[in-house]
Design a protein around this motif. Structure first.
Motif, PDB file in Angstrom:
ATOM      1  N   VAL A  31       1.010  -1.375  -0.064  1.00 58.39           N
ATOM      2  CA  VAL A  31       0.058  -0.076  -0.076  1.00 58.39           C
ATOM      3  C   VAL A  31       0.897   1.390  -0.066  1.00 58.39           C
ATOM      4  CG1 VAL A  31      -1.603   1.260   1.417  1.00 58.39           C
ATOM      5  CG2 VAL A  31      -1.788  -1.254   1.371  1.00 58.39           C
ATOM      6  N   ARG A  32       1.784   1.020   0.825  1.00 56.72           N
ATOM      7  CA  ARG A  32       2.803   2.467   0.917  1.00 56.72           C
ATOM      8  C   ARG A  32       4.072   2.027   1.722  1.00 56.72           C
ATOM      9  NH1 ARG A  32      -0.410   5.136   3.941  1.00 56.72           N
ATOM     10  NH2 ARG A  32      -1.207   6.691   2.428  1.00 56.72           N
ATOM     11  N   MET A  33       5.079   2.616   1.153  1.00 57.13           N
ATOM     12  CA  MET A  33       6.513   2.368   1.787  1.00 57.13           C
ATOM     13  C   MET A  33       6.856   3.692   2.256  1.00 57.13           C
ATOM     14  SD  MET A  33       8.610  -0.471  -0.731  1.00 57.13           S
ATOM     15  CE  MET A  33       9.650  -0.673   0.514  1.00 57.13           C
ATOM     16  N   PRO A  53       0.576   1.779  -6.354  1.00 54.43           N
ATOM     17  CA  PRO A  53       1.489   2.261  -7.264  1.00 54.43           C
ATOM     18  C   PRO A  53       1.358   3.599  -7.688  1.00 54.43           C
ATOM     19  CG  PRO A  53      -0.280   1.068  -8.391  1.00 54.43           C
ATOM     20  CD  PRO A  53      -0.637   1.236  -6.795  1.00 54.43           C
ATOM     21  N   ALA A  54       0.476   4.442  -6.963  1.00 59.71           N
ATOM     22  CA  ALA A  54       0.220   5.644  -7.562  1.00 59.71           C
ATOM     23  C   ALA A  54       1.120   6.724  -7.517  1.00 59.71           C
ATOM     24  CB  ALA A  54      -0.936   6.271  -6.741  1.00 59.71           C
ATOM     25  N   GLY A  55       2.241   6.531  -6.315  1.00 60.81           N
ATOM     26  CA  GLY A  55       3.251   7.288  -6.097  1.00 60.81           C
ATOM     27  C   GLY A  55       3.075   8.494  -5.450  1.00 60.81           C
ATOM     28  N   SER A  56       1.948   8.765  -4.782  1.00 60.08           N
ATOM     29  CA  SER A  56       1.716  10.047  -3.850  1.00 60.08           C
ATOM     30  C   SER A  56       2.642   9.934  -2.793  1.00 60.08           C
ATOM     31  CB  SER A  56       0.295  10.036  -3.518  1.00 60.08           C
ATOM     32  OG  SER A  56      -0.365  10.122  -4.601  1.00 60.08           O
ATOM     33  N   THR A  57       3.313  11.258  -2.555  1.00 58.90           N
ATOM     34  CA  THR A  57       4.138  11.281  -1.400  1.00 58.90           C
ATOM     35  C   THR A  57       3.817  12.135  -0.212  1.00 58.90           C
ATOM     36  OG1 THR A  57       5.227  13.232  -2.692  1.00 58.90           O
ATOM     37  CG2 THR A  57       6.002  10.980  -2.970  1.00 58.90           C
ATOM     38  N   ASN A  58       4.510  11.867   0.661  1.00 60.08           N
ATOM     39  CA  ASN A  58       4.445  12.602   1.957  1.00 60.08           C
ATOM     40  C   ASN A  58       5.746  13.015   2.587  1.00 60.08           C
ATOM     41  OD1 ASN A  58       1.605  10.640   1.982  1.00 60.08           O
ATOM     42  ND2 ASN A  58       0.971  12.888   2.802  1.00 60.08           N
ATOM     43  N   TYR A  59       5.740  14.226   3.193  1.00 58.46           N
ATOM     44  CA  TYR A  59       7.300  14.544   3.963  1.00 58.46           C
ATOM     45  C   TYR A  59       6.903  15.145   5.141  1.00 58.46           C
ATOM     46  CZ  TYR A  59       9.170  13.795  -0.743  1.00 58.46           C
ATOM     47  OH  TYR A  59       9.810  13.229  -1.834  1.00 58.46           O
ATOM     48  N   ALA A  60       7.894  14.735   6.195  1.00 52.49           N
ATOM     49  CA  ALA A  60       7.797  15.457   7.358  1.00 52.49           C
ATOM     50  C   ALA A  60       8.281  16.868   7.086  1.00 52.49           C
ATOM     51  CB  ALA A  60       8.820  15.012   8.260  1.00 52.49           C
ATOM     52  N   ASP A  61       7.854  17.795   7.957  1.00 53.04           N
ATOM     53  CA  ASP A  61       8.243  19.256   7.959  1.00 53.04           C
ATOM     54  C   ASP A  61       9.808  19.432   7.348  1.00 53.04           C
ATOM     55  OD1 ASP A  61       5.455  20.705   9.683  1.00 53.04           O
ATOM     56  OD2 ASP A  61       5.580  19.980   7.558  1.00 53.04           O
ATOM     57  N   ALA A  63      11.828  17.452   6.606  1.00 52.78           N
ATOM     58  CA  ALA A  63      12.312  16.979   5.374  1.00 52.78           C
ATOM     59  C   ALA A  63      12.002  17.799   3.971  1.00 52.78           C
ATOM     60  CB  ALA A  63      12.035  15.501   5.033  1.00 52.78           C
ATOM     61  N   LYS A  64      11.032  18.573   4.077  1.00 49.94           N
ATOM     62  CA  LYS A  64      10.444  19.109   2.962  1.00 49.94           C
ATOM     63  C   LYS A  64      11.478  20.336   2.308  1.00 49.94           C
ATOM     64  CE  LYS A  64       5.630  19.207   4.193  1.00 49.94           C
ATOM     65  NZ  LYS A  64       4.453  19.711   4.561  1.00 49.94           N
ATOM     66  N   GLY A  65      11.707  19.987   0.830  1.00 48.88           N
ATOM     67  CA  GLY A  65      12.741  20.827   0.081  1.00 48.88           C
ATOM     68  C   GLY A  65      14.284  20.373   0.165  1.00 48.88           C
ATOM     69  N   ARG A  66      14.473  19.352   1.075  1.00 51.53           N
ATOM     70  CA  ARG A  66      15.692  18.786   1.085  1.00 51.53           C
ATOM     71  C   ARG A  66      15.844  17.369   0.700  1.00 51.53           C
ATOM     72  NH1 ARG A  66      18.477  18.476   6.013  1.00 51.53           N
ATOM     73  NH2 ARG A  66      16.474  18.128   7.174  1.00 51.53           N
ATOM     74  N   PHE A  67      14.803  16.598   1.158  1.00 55.20           N
ATOM     75  CA  PHE A  67      14.714  15.224   0.866  1.00 55.20           C
ATOM     76  C   PHE A  67      13.918  14.897  -0.456  1.00 55.20           C
ATOM     77  CE2 PHE A  67      15.952  13.785   5.551  1.00 55.20           C
ATOM     78  CZ  PHE A  67      16.854  14.635   5.666  1.00 55.20           C
ATOM     79  N   THR A  68      14.080  13.899  -1.139  1.00 54.48           N
ATOM     80  CA  THR A  68      13.015  13.274  -2.117  1.00 54.48           C
ATOM     81  C   THR A  68      13.204  11.683  -2.119  1.00 54.48           C
ATOM     82  OG1 THR A  68      13.650  15.028  -3.577  1.00 54.48           O
ATOM     83  CG2 THR A  68      12.460  13.470  -4.595  1.00 54.48           C
ATOM     84  N   ILE A  69      11.794  11.428  -2.051  1.00 55.96           N
ATOM     85  CA  ILE A  69      11.524   9.668  -2.060  1.00 55.96           C
ATOM     86  C   ILE A  69      11.388   9.366  -3.450  1.00 55.96           C
ATOM     87  CG2 ILE A  69       9.098  10.016  -1.353  1.00 55.96           C
ATOM     88  CD1 ILE A  69       9.676   7.596   0.455  1.00 55.96           C
ATOM     89  N   PHE A  70      11.876   8.379  -4.041  1.00 56.70           N
ATOM     90  CA  PHE A  70      11.644   7.694  -5.092  1.00 56.70           C
ATOM     91  C   PHE A  70      11.266   6.319  -4.814  1.00 56.70           C
ATOM     92  CE2 PHE A  70      13.896  10.967  -7.483  1.00 56.70           C
ATOM     93  CZ  PHE A  70      14.989  11.529  -6.806  1.00 56.70           C
ATOM     94  N   ARG A  71      10.450   5.667  -5.850  1.00 57.65           N
ATOM     95  CA  ARG A  71      10.040   4.411  -5.910  1.00 57.65           C
ATOM     96  C   ARG A  71      10.309   3.712  -7.328  1.00 57.65           C
ATOM     97  NH1 ARG A  71       6.158   6.262  -8.485  1.00 57.65           N
ATOM     98  NH2 ARG A  71       4.185   5.041  -9.361  1.00 57.65           N
ATOM     99  N   ALA A  77      11.441  -1.279  -4.818  1.00 51.82           N
ATOM    100  CA  ALA A  77      12.449  -0.622  -4.185  1.00 51.82           C
ATOM    101  C   ALA A  77      12.127   0.962  -4.099  1.00 51.82           C
ATOM    102  CB  ALA A  77      13.711  -0.889  -4.790  1.00 51.82           C
ATOM    103  N   MET A  78      12.636   1.474  -3.078  1.00 50.87           N
ATOM    104  CA  MET A  78      12.447   2.885  -2.875  1.00 50.87           C
ATOM    105  C   MET A  78      13.945   3.365  -2.470  1.00 50.87           C
ATOM    106  SD  MET A  78      10.396   3.887   0.406  1.00 50.87           S
ATOM    107  CE  MET A  78      10.899   3.118   2.017  1.00 50.87           C
ATOM    108  N   SER A  79      14.093   4.855  -2.791  1.00 50.34           N
ATOM    109  CA  SER A  79      15.212   5.430  -2.269  1.00 50.34           C
ATOM    110  C   SER A  79      14.734   6.817  -1.633  1.00 50.34           C
ATOM    111  CB  SER A  79      16.223   5.684  -3.297  1.00 50.34           C
ATOM    112  OG  SER A  79      16.788   4.367  -3.810  1.00 50.34           O
TER     113      SER A  79
END
Length: 124
Positions: A31-33, A53-61, A63-71, A77-79
């Motif tokens: 469902v989510r990683m 598989p939709a690829g919707s993302t969420n970030y902690a405050d 992490a926003k603007g500095r971190f990016t999640i990929f799948r 896999a994800m990074s």
């Protein structure tokens, strides 16, 4: 069963970049990683997550603007690409998978499976 194996992490100077990755194996429908982190003496906290598989993302405050999640759907896999790292980012980073639960993306208890963790140390 679901196995999550993290890689990456390490030591980097303040302002530097680092990538941590996670590969999932086993019979499951994700469902989510997500990524969580835990610093010494602190509770495990949410960093980022991506739906499958939709690829919707969420970030902690933090992490926003500095971190990016990929799948990578094909590899399950994800990074997490982490830029402009700060000393406060120092923690063990954990990969997590949500298979059956329908809880909040931000809640540790929403994720049924966890990786072993990988250390990220940011030196000032």
């Amino acid at each position: 069963q679901v196995q999550l194996v993290e890689s990456g992490g390490g030591l980097v100077q303040t302002g530097g970049s680092l990538r941590v990755s996670c590969v999932a194996s086993g019979r499951f429908s994700i469902v989510r990683m997500g990524w969580f982190r835990q610093a010494p003496g602190k509770e495990r906290e949410f960093v980022a997550a991506v739906t499958w598989p939709a690829g919707s993302t969420n970030y902690a405050d933090s992490a926003k603007g500095r971190f990016t999640i990929f799948r990578d759907i094909a590899k399950t896999a994800m990074s997490l690409q982490m830029n402009s790292l700060k000393a406060d980012d120092t923690a063990v980073y954990y990969c997590a998978a949500q298979i059956y639960n329908s809880g909040s993306v931000y809640n540790v208890r929403s994720y049924e499976y966890w990786g072993q963790g990988t250390q990220v140390t940011v030196s000032s």
